[in-house]
Scaffold this motif. Sequence first.
Motif, PDB file in Angstrom:
ATOM      1  N   PHE A  83      41.654  40.129  68.503  1.00 32.99           N
ATOM      2  CA  PHE A  83      40.897  41.031  67.554  1.00 32.99           C
ATOM      3  C   PHE A  83      39.382  40.702  67.247  1.00 32.99           C
ATOM      4  O   PHE A  83      38.685  41.748  66.705  1.00 32.99           O
ATOM      5  CB  PHE A  83      41.729  41.134  66.332  1.00 32.99           C
ATOM      6  CG  PHE A  83      43.205  41.637  66.432  1.00 32.99           C
ATOM      7  CD1 PHE A  83      43.507  42.605  67.043  1.00 32.99           C
ATOM      8  CD2 PHE A  83      44.027  40.981  65.804  1.00 32.99           C
ATOM      9  CE1 PHE A  83      44.863  43.231  67.318  1.00 32.99           C
ATOM     10  CE2 PHE A  83      45.406  41.411  65.866  1.00 32.99           C
ATOM     11  CZ  PHE A  83      45.703  42.353  66.814  1.00 32.99           C
ATOM     12  N   ARG A  84      38.823  39.668  67.629  1.00 30.68           N
ATOM     13  CA  ARG A  84      37.570  39.331  67.218  1.00 30.68           C
ATOM     14  C   ARG A  84      36.717  40.186  68.131  1.00 30.68           C
ATOM     15  O   ARG A  84      36.669  40.236  69.418  1.00 30.68           O
ATOM     16  CB  ARG A  84      37.464  37.667  67.244  1.00 30.68           C
ATOM     17  CG  ARG A  84      37.993  37.266  66.330  1.00 30.68           C
ATOM     18  CD  ARG A  84      37.869  35.319  66.351  1.00 30.68           C
ATOM     19  NE  ARG A  84      38.785  34.582  65.650  1.00 30.68           N
ATOM     20  CZ  ARG A  84      39.607  33.987  66.259  1.00 30.68           C
ATOM     21  NH1 ARG A  84      39.525  33.904  67.453  1.00 30.68           N
ATOM     22  NH2 ARG A  84      40.155  33.412  65.514  1.00 30.68           N
ATOM     23  N   PRO A  85      35.461  40.656  67.597  1.00 29.15           N
ATOM     24  CA  PRO A  85      34.595  41.184  68.396  1.00 29.15           C
ATOM     25  C   PRO A  85      33.919  40.106  69.329  1.00 29.15           C
ATOM     26  O   PRO A  85      33.721  39.271  68.883  1.00 29.15           O
ATOM     27  CB  PRO A  85      33.685  41.971  67.245  1.00 29.15           C
ATOM     28  CG  PRO A  85      33.718  41.370  66.014  1.00 29.15           C
ATOM     29  CD  PRO A  85      35.174  40.618  65.975  1.00 29.15           C
ATOM     30  N   ASP A  86      33.520  40.811  70.432  1.00 26.61           N
ATOM     31  CA  ASP A  86      32.575  39.970  71.387  1.00 26.61           C
ATOM     32  C   ASP A  86      31.206  39.805  70.977  1.00 26.61           C
ATOM     33  O   ASP A  86      30.451  40.689  70.165  1.00 26.61           O
ATOM     34  CB  ASP A  86      32.625  40.833  72.786  1.00 26.61           C
ATOM     35  CG  ASP A  86      31.847  40.106  73.978  1.00 26.61           C
ATOM     36  OD1 ASP A  86      31.821  38.809  73.815  1.00 26.61           O
ATOM     37  OD2 ASP A  86      31.382  40.618  74.575  1.00 26.61           O
ATOM     38  N   PRO A  87      30.565  38.670  70.966  1.00 24.41           N
ATOM     39  CA  PRO A  87      29.440  38.117  70.338  1.00 24.41           C
ATOM     40  C   PRO A  87      28.408  39.047  70.910  1.00 24.41           C
ATOM     41  O   PRO A  87      27.469  39.307  70.333  1.00 24.41           O
ATOM     42  CB  PRO A  87      29.299  36.776  70.199  1.00 24.41           C
ATOM     43  CG  PRO A  87      30.592  36.341  70.451  1.00 24.41           C
ATOM     44  CD  PRO A  87      31.499  37.320  71.102  1.00 24.41           C
ATOM     45  N   GLY A 128      24.497  45.737  69.789  1.00 26.74           N
ATOM     46  CA  GLY A 128      24.602  46.815  68.672  1.00 26.74           C
ATOM     47  C   GLY A 128      23.554  46.525  67.589  1.00 26.74           C
ATOM     48  O   GLY A 128      22.824  47.588  67.251  1.00 26.74           O
ATOM     49  N   ALA A 129      23.444  45.392  67.445  1.00 24.41           N
ATOM     50  CA  ALA A 129      22.466  45.003  66.401  1.00 24.41           C
ATOM     51  C   ALA A 129      21.009  45.486  66.943  1.00 24.41           C
ATOM     52  O   ALA A 129      20.002  45.979  66.038  1.00 24.41           O
ATOM     53  CB  ALA A 129      22.300  43.482  65.822  1.00 24.41           C
ATOM     54  N   ALA A 130      20.682  45.091  68.123  1.00 22.69           N
ATOM     55  CA  ALA A 130      19.543  45.282  68.740  1.00 22.69           C
ATOM     56  C   ALA A 130      19.114  46.777  68.931  1.00 22.69           C
ATOM     57  O   ALA A 130      18.097  47.474  68.497  1.00 22.69           O
ATOM     58  CB  ALA A 130      19.437  44.708  70.065  1.00 22.69           C
TER      59      ALA A 130
END
Length: 84
Positions: free
Chosen positions: A55-59, A65-67
């Motif tokens: 369930f953890r998002p891929d770093p 996404g932040a970029a």
Amino acid sequence: MSRRDRGSTGPGGRIAALLDVGDHRGAALEARRVLGDPDASEVARRTAGDALASFRPDPAALAVGAAGVLVAVALTLWTVLGAG
């Protein structure tokens, strides 16, 4: 589903069944319950841990996404402030 039915599939099977029908919240709750159960087998704990880890998002996805958000904000500011 009755309590007897839940026990018959086993903790790992219940988590997999919940994931199969798309109930991720239920699967996460079941996995946390298994991890908190002192009587759970090592296999059940491993299955529960794997389910929670999935369930953890891929770093890398978070970084991309932040970029993308930063680029969008920069382009918006450049367009709005540069038009003046």
